[in-house]
Design a protein around this motif. Structure first.
Motif, mmCIF file in Angstrom:
data_model
loop_
_atom_site.group_PDB
_atom_site.id
_atom_site.type_symbol
_atom_site.label_atom_id
_atom_site.label_comp_id
_atom_site.label_asym_id
_atom_site.label_seq_id
_atom_site.Cartn_x
_atom_site.Cartn_y
_atom_site.Cartn_z
ATOM 1 N N ARG A 1 -8.860 8.592 10.463
ATOM 2 C CA ARG A 1 -8.929 9.971 9.989
ATOM 3 C C ARG A 1 -7.526 10.570 9.967
ATOM 4 O O ARG A 1 -6.673 10.226 10.764
ATOM 5 N N TYR A 2 -7.316 11.524 9.052
ATOM 6 C CA TYR A 2 -6.010 12.189 8.960
ATOM 7 C C TYR A 2 -6.171 13.636 9.384
ATOM 8 O O TYR A 2 -6.971 14.372 8.822
ATOM 9 N N ALA B 1 1.328 2.828 3.013
ATOM 10 C CA ALA B 1 0.237 2.639 3.963
ATOM 11 C C ALA B 1 -0.275 3.972 4.479
ATOM 12 O O ALA B 1 -1.477 4.175 4.649
ATOM 13 N N GLU B 2 0.656 4.911 4.703
ATOM 14 C CA GLU B 2 0.244 6.249 5.134
ATOM 15 C C GLU B 2 -0.605 6.927 4.062
ATOM 16 O O GLU B 2 -1.650 7.505 4.359
ATOM 17 N N ARG C 1 -6.107 8.394 2.194
ATOM 18 C CA ARG C 1 -6.945 8.344 0.986
ATOM 19 C C ARG C 1 -6.328 9.122 -0.166
ATOM 20 O O ARG C 1 -7.045 9.698 -1.000
ATOM 21 N N ASP C 2 -5.010 9.163 -0.198
ATOM 22 C CA ASP C 2 -4.306 9.822 -1.295
ATOM 23 C C ASP C 2 -3.951 8.761 -2.330
ATOM 24 O O ASP C 2 -2.847 8.207 -2.341
ATOM 25 N N GLY C 3 -4.891 8.483 -3.217
ATOM 26 C CA GLY C 3 -4.710 7.411 -4.186
ATOM 27 C C GLY C 3 -3.567 7.647 -5.150
ATOM 28 O O GLY C 3 -2.851 6.711 -5.505
ATOM 29 N N ASN C 4 -3.386 8.882 -5.586
ATOM 30 C CA ASN C 4 -2.320 9.178 -6.550
ATOM 31 C C ASN C 4 -0.941 8.905 -5.955
ATOM 32 O O ASN C 4 -0.089 8.269 -6.587
ATOM 33 N N MET D 1 2.079 17.687 -1.551
ATOM 34 C CA MET D 1 2.697 16.582 -0.815
ATOM 35 C C MET D 1 3.520 15.712 -1.751
ATOM 36 O O MET D 1 4.599 15.249 -1.427
ATOM 37 N N GLU D 2 2.988 15.453 -2.941
ATOM 38 C CA GLU D 2 3.711 14.608 -3.880
ATOM 39 C C GLU D 2 5.020 15.267 -4.293
ATOM 40 O O GLU D 2 6.044 14.606 -4.393
ATOM 41 N N GLU D 3 4.997 16.581 -4.540
ATOM 42 C CA GLU D 3 6.195 17.246 -5.031
ATOM 43 C C GLU D 3 7.317 17.179 -4.005
ATOM 44 O O GLU D 3 8.486 17.055 -4.360
ATOM 45 N N SER D 4 6.947 17.245 -2.726
ATOM 46 C CA SER D 4 7.974 17.232 -1.695
ATOM 47 C C SER D 4 8.579 15.865 -1.493
ATOM 48 O O SER D 4 9.672 15.736 -0.987
#
Length: 527
Positions: free
Chosen positions: A49-50, A152-153, A158-161, A1-4
């Motif tokens: 929840r996601y 916020a998303e 819960r994606d802290g990074n 997700m981060e790379e995109s």
């Protein structure tokens, strides 16, 4: 997700053109799926929840448009056309330096590499300075709001990074000393940072365990004295507080007609600002002043933690008693050192006399008892009903900050507080120390509670006027139409343009540029 999402050190966020696609900033969750899980697990989910396999739905354009409409207008940017002035050179400089040394107050300069926000002004028509300023403001503001929503998303997932990566892009663009957009965004960024810090302590039911983690938030301590001062300054500077006092006092005054012995119970009493105006009004009523006005304030049970404020409150109440004697009436006060609860709301505890006309007054307090199950509010309303009051006055923030899902609550609160900050921008200079105290010790503290906390720690559970009407109706009360519209309109008009007053279903609403901010109402028991 981060790379995109990350390219060349920058976050790739959607624009309005592709906001309707599946890669928008806020993911909406499937209500049916959540309801099913709640039923199966038999507990309330307080952290969203996601569901990665579900196609999200984008937020309506009107929600985001409304945030921008609160800030970007020709009048605002013509006034500040030269440039944003982050730091003042006046007598407030010392206070600014103090704030800058506190956590989260040190990220103000734009990164040189942030070319996305750097517009080539050489290509613009230099003769049209106002339009150029508006364009730059809107572009930056749009990008900033998209960053906040994306962060916020990430926090909601819960994606802290990823959240920390986006926050690193947000900090250089926000400031507690900038324009209203930068100031409110700074408050929400602090709230997101606080929520991230609590991710490590989630209870099995999805709420936070904040008992041992408050120190980890790395936030400046705001004392009760600072909060009290900020509330006073908000009362003196804007019509928001005076609106509530004026409407509640008028309703009590009308219901007290012909009654000689009055007893007013003030829920969560912290100040006496409301009561001198009512005592003076009662002293000059046509049938003469009442023989006695009893004030009972339920002030909480925190003891030594707020001793100085209680002493100050008692001192002001003693002054009110002395003034009442000079006006030909008698005021008596009593402070109940307990939390507002059914045990503290009994006729015996409050010493309610048989011949007294009883009034219950709640100024921005009942929302603290809403909770997630609403059982607490129901119990409070049942206890108040047993008191058989002549009238109950309720003044609250007109906002939906108690939704079950974090992302929806975040968007709604960003929209609401954007309007509040814009009203301060129109009233007070950016360098004004009073404005900073209001924003830092009162409004920012509210925002952090709405955004960062869950469970019993989240007590700023504001709700819409319609929801209050439903809850109070179910609690056995019916609305009493307020009749002070002309008086309130005159009071609000004296505060300058931009504020709006409207009557709706017997209640009054105070707004900023049409956006509801506060509502006031009066209630009596069903016949």
């Amino acid at each position: 997700m981060e790379e995109s999402m990350i390219s060349n050190g920058w976050i790739n966020l959607p624009t309005f053109e592709n906001f309707d696609q599946s890669d928008h900033a806020i993911r909406q969750f499937c209500p049916a799926r959540v309801a099913q899980e709640e039923q199966e697990n038999n507990f309330e989910i307080t952290w969203p929840r996601y569901f990665g396999n579900e196609t999200p739905q984008p937020p309506p354009h009107s929600d985001i448009d409304g945030i921008f409409e609160a800030f970007f207008n020709v009048e605002c940017y013509e006034k500040d056309n030269n440039a944003l002035n982050y730091f003042s050179q006046d007598q407030d400089r010392d206070q600014e330096e103090t704030l800058i040394n506190e956590p989260f107050y040190h990220h103000f300069q734009l990164d040189e590499e942030d070319d996305d926000l750097m517009i080539d002004v050489e290509e613009l028509d230099r003769s049209d300075g106002a339009d150029r300023s508006i364009t730059i403001g809107v572009d930056q503001g749009l990008h900033l709001v998209h960053l906040l929503l994306a962060c916020a998303e990430a926090v909601g997932c819960r994606d802290g990074n990823l959240a920390n990566t986006i926050l690193a892009q947000i900090w250089p663009r926000v400031s507690p000393f900038g324009d209203s957009m930068q100031r409110v965004s700074h408050c929400f960024a602090v709230g997101l940072k606080s929520r991230l810090s609590l991710l490590h302590s989630i209870n099995p039911n999805g709420s936070f365990n904040t008992t041992n983690n408050r120190a980890n938030l790395d936030l400046p301590l705001i004392t009760k004295e600072e909060k009290s001062e900020a509330f006073y300054l908000l009362h003196q500077t804007t019509p928001y507080i005076a609106f509530g006092y004026t409407t509640a006092n008028d309703a009590i005054f009308r219901a007290a007609s012909g009654k000689s012995s009055l007893h007013i119970v003030d829920l969560g009493m912290e100040h006496s600002f409301q009561w001198p105006m009512l005592v003076r009004k009662l002293a000059f009523r046509k049938e003469g002043p009442p023989k006695i006005i009893r004030l009972t304030g339920i002030v909480g049970g925190e003891g030594n933690n707020n001793r100085e404020l209680l002493l100050e409150l008692e001192c002001s109440l003693k002054g009110l008693c002395e003034e009442a004697v000079s006006l030909g009436t008698f005021v008596e006060y009593h402070l109940v050192h307990e939390q507002v609860s059914p045990p503290s709301l009994t006729r015996e505890k409050l010493d309610v006399g048989e011949e007294e006309a009883l009034f219950v007054n709640s100024i921005m307090h009942l929302h603290k008892h809403v909770g997630e199950s609403r059982g607490s509010l129901k119990n409070i309303l049942q206890a108040i009903k047993k008191l058989k009051p002549t009238l109950m006055t309720v003044v609250e923030q007109d906002a939906n900050h108690n939704g079950p899902f974090f992302l929806g609550r975040f968007l709604e609160s960003l929209h609401y507080y954007s309007a509040v900050f814009d009203s301060l921008e129109a009233t007070l200079p950016r360098s004004c120390s009073r404005r900073r105290k209001i924003e830092r010790a009162h409004i920012a503290d509210e925002i952090r509670n709405v955004v960062a906390y869950e469970g019993s720690d989240r007590f700023e559970r504001h709700e819409r006027a319609d929801q209050w009407r439903r809850q109070l109706g179910r609690g056995g009360f019916q609305v009493v139409g307020l009749k002070c519209l002309d008086e309130v309109e005159a009071m609000v008009a004296a505060c300058g343009g931009g504020y709006t007053v409207a009557g709706e279903k017997g209640c009054l609403q105070l707004g900023w540029k049409g956006r509801p901010i506060m509502f006031a109402s009066a209630w009596q028991m069903h016949n």
